[in-house]
Scaffold this motif. Structure first.
Motif, mmCIF file in Angstrom:
data_model
loop_
_atom_site.group_PDB
_atom_site.id
_atom_site.type_symbol
_atom_site.label_atom_id
_atom_site.label_comp_id
_atom_site.label_asym_id
_atom_site.label_seq_id
_atom_site.Cartn_x
_atom_site.Cartn_y
_atom_site.Cartn_z
ATOM 1 N N LEU A 63 0.836 -1.217 0.000
ATOM 2 C CA LEU A 63 0.000 0.000 0.000
ATOM 3 C C LEU A 63 0.861 1.254 0.000
ATOM 4 N N ASP A 64 2.067 1.150 0.569
ATOM 5 C CA ASP A 64 2.954 2.309 0.633
ATOM 6 C C ASP A 64 3.684 2.544 -0.682
ATOM 7 N N ARG A 65 3.548 1.629 -1.616
ATOM 8 C CA ARG A 65 4.261 1.713 -2.880
ATOM 9 C C ARG A 65 3.342 1.988 -4.071
ATOM 10 N N PHE A 66 2.152 1.404 -4.026
ATOM 11 C CA PHE A 66 1.269 1.380 -5.209
ATOM 12 C C PHE A 66 -0.095 1.995 -4.914
ATOM 13 N N PRO A 67 -0.765 2.532 -5.963
ATOM 14 C CA PRO A 67 -2.146 3.001 -5.786
ATOM 15 C C PRO A 67 -3.123 1.820 -5.727
ATOM 16 N N LEU A 68 -3.191 1.165 -4.563
ATOM 17 C CA LEU A 68 -4.092 0.029 -4.353
ATOM 18 C C LEU A 68 -5.312 0.493 -3.574
ATOM 19 N N ASP A 69 -6.435 -0.179 -3.773
ATOM 20 C CA ASP A 69 -7.688 0.220 -3.118
ATOM 21 C C ASP A 69 -8.095 -0.711 -1.992
ATOM 22 N N ALA A 70 -7.324 -1.755 -1.754
ATOM 23 C CA ALA A 70 -7.629 -2.666 -0.654
ATOM 24 C C ALA A 70 -6.366 -3.443 -0.310
ATOM 25 N N ALA A 71 -6.355 -3.983 0.903
ATOM 26 C CA ALA A 71 -5.280 -4.877 1.347
ATOM 27 C C ALA A 71 -5.870 -6.280 1.455
ATOM 28 N N ILE A 72 -4.978 -7.290 1.511
ATOM 29 C CA ILE A 72 -5.412 -8.637 1.868
ATOM 30 C C ILE A 72 -4.529 -9.076 3.018
ATOM 31 N N VAL A 73 -5.144 -9.657 4.024
ATOM 32 C CA VAL A 73 -4.392 -10.012 5.236
ATOM 33 C C VAL A 73 -3.281 -10.991 4.877
ATOM 34 N N PHE A 74 -2.108 -10.792 5.452
ATOM 35 C CA PHE A 74 -0.996 -11.700 5.200
ATOM 36 C C PHE A 74 -1.144 -12.934 6.071
ATOM 37 N N SER A 75 -1.271 -14.091 5.424
ATOM 38 C CA SER A 75 -1.464 -15.367 6.106
ATOM 39 C C SER A 75 -1.262 -16.450 5.059
ATOM 40 N N ASP A 76 -1.724 -17.651 5.307
ATOM 41 C CA ASP A 76 -1.662 -18.695 4.287
ATOM 42 C C ASP A 76 -2.855 -19.625 4.432
ATOM 43 N N ILE A 77 -3.223 -20.274 3.329
ATOM 44 C CA ILE A 77 -4.372 -21.193 3.399
ATOM 45 C C ILE A 77 -4.048 -22.443 4.224
ATOM 46 N N LEU A 78 -2.750 -22.758 4.376
ATOM 47 C CA LEU A 78 -2.386 -24.018 5.032
ATOM 48 C C LEU A 78 -2.362 -23.908 6.561
ATOM 49 N N THR A 79 -2.804 -22.763 7.109
ATOM 50 C CA THR A 79 -2.996 -22.680 8.564
ATOM 51 C C THR A 79 -4.160 -23.578 8.989
ATOM 52 N N VAL A 80 -5.073 -23.888 8.081
ATOM 53 C CA VAL A 80 -6.223 -24.738 8.435
ATOM 54 C C VAL A 80 -5.806 -26.206 8.633
#
Ligand code: CP3
Length: 342
Positions: A63-80
């Motif tokens: 977000l600090d680098r690019f004109p983005l309109d949303a973030a996605i939480v940093f995580s992984d699908i394999l936590t499940v």
């Protein structure tokens, strides 16, 4: 007055008119960013997923680098799978490896339903909401079928022979595991919504590795069950390589559908009965010359029609992606106006 970023994303996902098309990118935090690699030089990927402060820091980096309109939480699908008692390791060059692959009913019975590191994602969202309240953040999880593939295979695979053999050898047991995964995934998504996620995305990366008939039989009903747990935020279902079953996707009951880079976005949209879509520039196109990136980005925006469209890639950014390519694409999205918008 222009809408807030929260309003713009909510309107796009609801199929309402917007002043401009919002954009975020799958894997927007990751190895193509030098500032991410700097953090990773100090901590492993799993340590990063287990520490809400660090995870929040890398969530903010793009977000600090690019004109983005949303973030996605940093995580992984394999936590499940990990929360179900199947430890996961990431080995350099080989991708994820899961201990004790599930291969039969005894393997399912051995799973234990715990929390593991699952609560870190909601905690990361809470920290992000405190740090950047103006930016909407998406929560996510892996879809049941995609998680089953990793849990049965024990790793990524080209042909998924073990996983498919399991589905065909004992479809009842497979359904039992899919139901369990759907409930765990659904609760995990709902916890992220309660922590402040503006929307959630379910990643069904490997559904498209199955024949369409089996996608309808296994993947879509399980994804629908997972999403049925989620209240209070729009739900996006992303299946890669979904062209053969695109018209069946609405069985999932999501508010919007992620479209991969191989499909024509306008065609996908028609097949989906005009439901909101997200996508779908091929991430490898970002390695192309600037003029090509600009032209192809505009083509995606025009195919999306400027309404009921969230701009994204057709799959995640690659570690080799040039930063200038991402910048050129996102500037093009920012400058583009939907037909009839002021
Ligand atoms: O999109 C984002 O920025 C949010 C973070 C995110 C990651 N993984 C971070 C990550 C998301 C949404 C995922 C989802 C995910 N994880 C999927 C589904 C999405 C997709 O890409 O289809 C899958 C299949 C996984 C499992 C997984 N995790 C794989 C196959 C790998 C790659 C392994 C490798 O060696 O490249 C990961 C690791 C991973 N997940 C990385 C990141 C940034 C790279 C890890 C690193 O820093 O070394």
């Amino acid at each position: 007055m222009s809408p807030t970023a929260h309003e713009r994303l909510a309107r796009a996902l609801a199929g309402e008119a917007v002043d401009r098309v919002p954009a975020w990118l799958m894997r927007q935090a990751g190895r193509y960013l030098p500032e991410y690699r700097e953090v990773r030089a100090r901590v492993s990927f799993l340590e990063l997923c287990r520490d809400a402060d660090l995870a929040c820091e890398v969530t903010i980096q793009p977000l600090d680098r690019f004109p983005l309109d949303a973030a996605i939480v940093f995580s992984d699908i394999l936590t499940v799978p990990e929360a179900l008692g199947q430890p996961v390791e990431f080995t350099a060059g080989h991708g994820p490896v899961l201990a004790d692959p599930v291969r039969d009913r005894a393997g399912i019975a051995a799973l234990r339903r715990g929390q593991g590191h699952l609560p870190v994602a909601a905690e990361t969202i809470r920290r992000f909401r405190a740090a950047r309240p103006e930016v909407p953040i998406l929560g996510f999880a892996g879809a049941p079928l995609t998680l089953l593939f990793y849990m049965v295979e024990g790793s990524g695979s080209r042909d998924w022979v073990h996983a498919k053999r399991f589905l065909y050898a004992d479809p009842e047991a497979a359904r039992q595991l899919l139901d369990l995964l759907a409930d765990v995934v659904g609760e995990h998504l709902q916890a992220q919504v309660e922590a402040g996620a503006a929307a959630v995305q379910l990643f069904d990366t490997w559904a498209g590795a199955l024949p369409a008939e089996d996608v309808r039989r296994f993947a879509l009903p399980a994804a629908a069950r997972a999403l049925s747990h989620v209240r209070g935020a729009p739900r996006i279902y992303f299946a890669k390589d979904a062209a053969p079953f695109v018209a069946s996707l609405p069985e999932v009951g999501a508010e919007a559908y992620g479209v991969d880079g191989r499909m024509d976005l306008a065609e996908a949209r028609r097949a989906l009965g005009d439901l909101p879509v997200q996508g779908n520039l091929d991430p490898v196109l970002l390695h192309a010359p600037r003029d090509t990136i600009v032209a192809r980005t505009r083509a995606v925006l025009e195919a999306g029609g400027g309404r009921g469209h969230v701009f994204n890639l057709g799959h995640g950014l690659l570690p080799t992606t040039p930063i200038e390519g991402v910048q050129a694409m996102l500037e093009t999205v920012r400058a583009w106006r939907p037909p009839g918008a002021a």
